[in-house]
Design an enzyme around this catalytic site. Sequence first.
Site, PDB file in Angstrom:
ATOM      1  N   PHE A 150       9.156 -55.045 -11.745  1.00  0.00           N
ATOM      2  CA  PHE A 150       8.275 -56.208 -11.571  1.00  0.00           C
ATOM      3  C   PHE A 150       6.840 -55.721 -11.580  1.00  0.00           C
ATOM      4  O   PHE A 150       6.465 -54.846 -10.793  1.00  0.00           O
ATOM      5  CB  PHE A 150       8.567 -56.957 -10.259  1.00  0.00           C
ATOM      6  CG  PHE A 150       7.792 -58.237 -10.176  1.00  0.00           C
ATOM      7  CD1 PHE A 150       8.236 -59.388 -10.808  1.00  0.00           C
ATOM      8  CD2 PHE A 150       6.569 -58.286  -9.513  1.00  0.00           C
ATOM      9  CE1 PHE A 150       7.493 -60.565 -10.769  1.00  0.00           C
ATOM     10  CE2 PHE A 150       5.816 -59.461  -9.476  1.00  0.00           C
ATOM     11  CZ  PHE A 150       6.284 -60.600 -10.100  1.00  0.00           C
ATOM     12  N   ASP A 238       3.170 -48.046 -10.738  1.00  0.00           N
ATOM     13  CA  ASP A 238       2.802 -49.282 -10.079  1.00  0.00           C
ATOM     14  C   ASP A 238       3.128 -49.120  -8.588  1.00  0.00           C
ATOM     15  O   ASP A 238       4.286 -49.130  -8.190  1.00  0.00           O
ATOM     16  CB  ASP A 238       3.604 -50.430 -10.719  1.00  0.00           C
ATOM     17  CG  ASP A 238       3.337 -51.769 -10.063  1.00  0.00           C
ATOM     18  OD1 ASP A 238       2.835 -51.791  -8.924  1.00  0.00           O
ATOM     19  OD2 ASP A 238       3.671 -52.799 -10.685  1.00  0.00           O
ATOM     20  N   LYS A 267      -1.606 -55.626  -2.831  1.00  0.00           N
ATOM     21  CA  LYS A 267      -0.918 -56.016  -1.593  1.00  0.00           C
ATOM     22  C   LYS A 267      -1.504 -55.409  -0.316  1.00  0.00           C
ATOM     23  O   LYS A 267      -2.467 -55.933   0.231  1.00  0.00           O
ATOM     24  CB  LYS A 267       0.571 -55.679  -1.729  1.00  0.00           C
ATOM     25  CG  LYS A 267       1.312 -56.650  -2.678  1.00  0.00           C
ATOM     26  CD  LYS A 267       2.790 -56.431  -2.627  1.00  0.00           C
ATOM     27  CE  LYS A 267       3.582 -57.367  -3.515  1.00  0.00           C
ATOM     28  NZ  LYS A 267       3.739 -58.710  -2.987  1.00  0.00           N
TER      29      LYS A 267
HETATM   30  N1  PLP Z   1       3.627 -54.940  -9.045  1.00  0.00           N
HETATM   31  C1  PLP Z   1       4.536 -54.920  -8.071  1.00  0.00           C
HETATM   32  C2  PLP Z   1       5.365 -53.685  -7.887  1.00  0.00           C
HETATM   33  C3  PLP Z   1       4.748 -56.022  -7.238  1.00  0.00           C
HETATM   34  O1  PLP Z   1       5.669 -55.979  -6.285  1.00  0.00           O
HETATM   35  C4  PLP Z   1       3.943 -57.164  -7.443  1.00  0.00           C
HETATM   36  C5  PLP Z   1       4.128 -58.364  -6.613  1.00  0.00           C
HETATM   37  O2  PLP Z   1       5.144 -58.568  -5.984  1.00  0.00           O
HETATM   38  C6  PLP Z   1       2.992 -57.138  -8.458  1.00  0.00           C
HETATM   39  C7  PLP Z   1       2.846 -56.019  -9.234  1.00  0.00           C
HETATM   40  C8  PLP Z   1       2.115 -58.343  -8.713  1.00  0.00           C
HETATM   41  O3  PLP Z   1       1.160 -58.416  -7.718  1.00  0.00           O
HETATM   42  P1  PLP Z   1       0.295 -59.767  -7.533  1.00  0.00           P
HETATM   43  O4  PLP Z   1       1.256 -60.819  -7.075  1.00  0.00           O
HETATM   44  O5  PLP Z   1      -0.719 -59.399  -6.503  1.00  0.00           O
HETATM   45  O6  PLP Z   1      -0.297 -60.076  -8.841  1.00  0.00           O
END
Ligand code: PLP
Length: 416
Positions: A150, A238, A267
């Site tokens: 994700f 990520d 986050k």
């Molecule tokens: N990358 C990861 C690993 C995530 O868990 C998330 C959100 O859950 C995101 C990216 C996307 O982040 P945002 O919702 O702040 O755009």
Amino acid sequence: MSTTSLATELTSQTIAPDTEQFDSYVMGTYARFPISLERGSGCRVWDSNGESYLDFVAGIATCTLGHAHPAMVKAATAQMQKLHHVSNLFYVAPQGELAQWLVQNSCADKAFFCNSGAEANEGAIKLARKYAHVKLGIDAPMILTANASFHGRTLATITATGQPKYQKNFDPLVPGFDYVPYNDIAALEATATKYEGRLAAIMLEALQGEGGVCPGDRDYFERVRQICDRHKALLILDEVQVGMGRSGNLWGYENLGIEPDIFTSAKGLGGGVPIGAMLCKSFCDVFEAGDHASTFGGNPFACQMALTVCHTLEQDDLVNNAKERGQQLQANLHAIAQKYSDRLDGARGWGLIQGLVISESHALTSRDIVQAGIERGLLLVPAGPKVVRFVPPLIVTAAEIEEATAIVTDVMANLS
Ligand code: PLP
């Protein structure tokens, strides 16, 4: 005004939202649980009926210091009274200080600031593509990502996300991505070879959060690093969900014994204030003025709040707390899984990101457990249909871990 009286004033002004009014005017993009949260303190939140909940969601792995932390209230008040936003046309001290802290506490050399995880990943994808064009002479760069990953909800990041359910009806997707099974080195070797001469980057989560709280294997990531080096491709990690201390180390990659070339954070970085960051080593910092930008990115307010999170992590030894409380949480979840082995398969995770795994063959879903937890005063969040995620604030105490796991035991005893 003192921070206490500011908090009291804000609390007394709060009006319980009318859910009918809410649903009439807000787009229905979320399947919300039917409680309306009004205020919080530490690891606890209260709804508009005055019911309290132990918060093991923390804004989905975001409220690093919990709710209404005195340091955050103080820093927010002071920064708002001074300067909150001026754009990136000018220098602002908190952005430089935050970049310095992040660089001095990671493998990176430079930082770019934005507002969310998806945006940080967009920045990483753009940087990897430009690097491929200008440094490797690749005309049609490819980025490999993992199944069940994700990376966000923008067009490029849903394309990077290896889960068709997030892509459905949003095609045409962005070209230049292909997918491999996570933690499967043979598959990655084969796919990297298929794109020999076009491979710009491999982009992975150190631990797949939304995909079911699946930690990366150390052996796998060591080989991923070698494949990237062999192909001159960049390794992008990520760290949006697992970074900023949640894994029991400041960065998830420290659990894997490797260093990425680019990594992203969001986050937990702002402790609940929207901020994202894309960090990279200097050899791949190919961005020049005008290449990438964000109006809000790195504004003094968000950066000062993130700096407060960083300094409090250090002062209160919260990364270590994440490690120790994480061990306690995982041990308790393993015990629950053993007791209810007809329904549960076990527990997995790092530090304070743990998943309780429901047996595939059982009809029980993560949403059933989350709903039953809410009824007993515990907030949890699904990570897919068969995993319940526990991501409390990093300030969580041993007593709060015991309280939460006692509620989960009660939930399991009453759910068949
Ligand atoms: N990358 C990861 C690993 C995530 O868990 C998330 C959100 O859950 C995101 C990216 C996307 O982040 P945002 O919702 O702040 O755009």
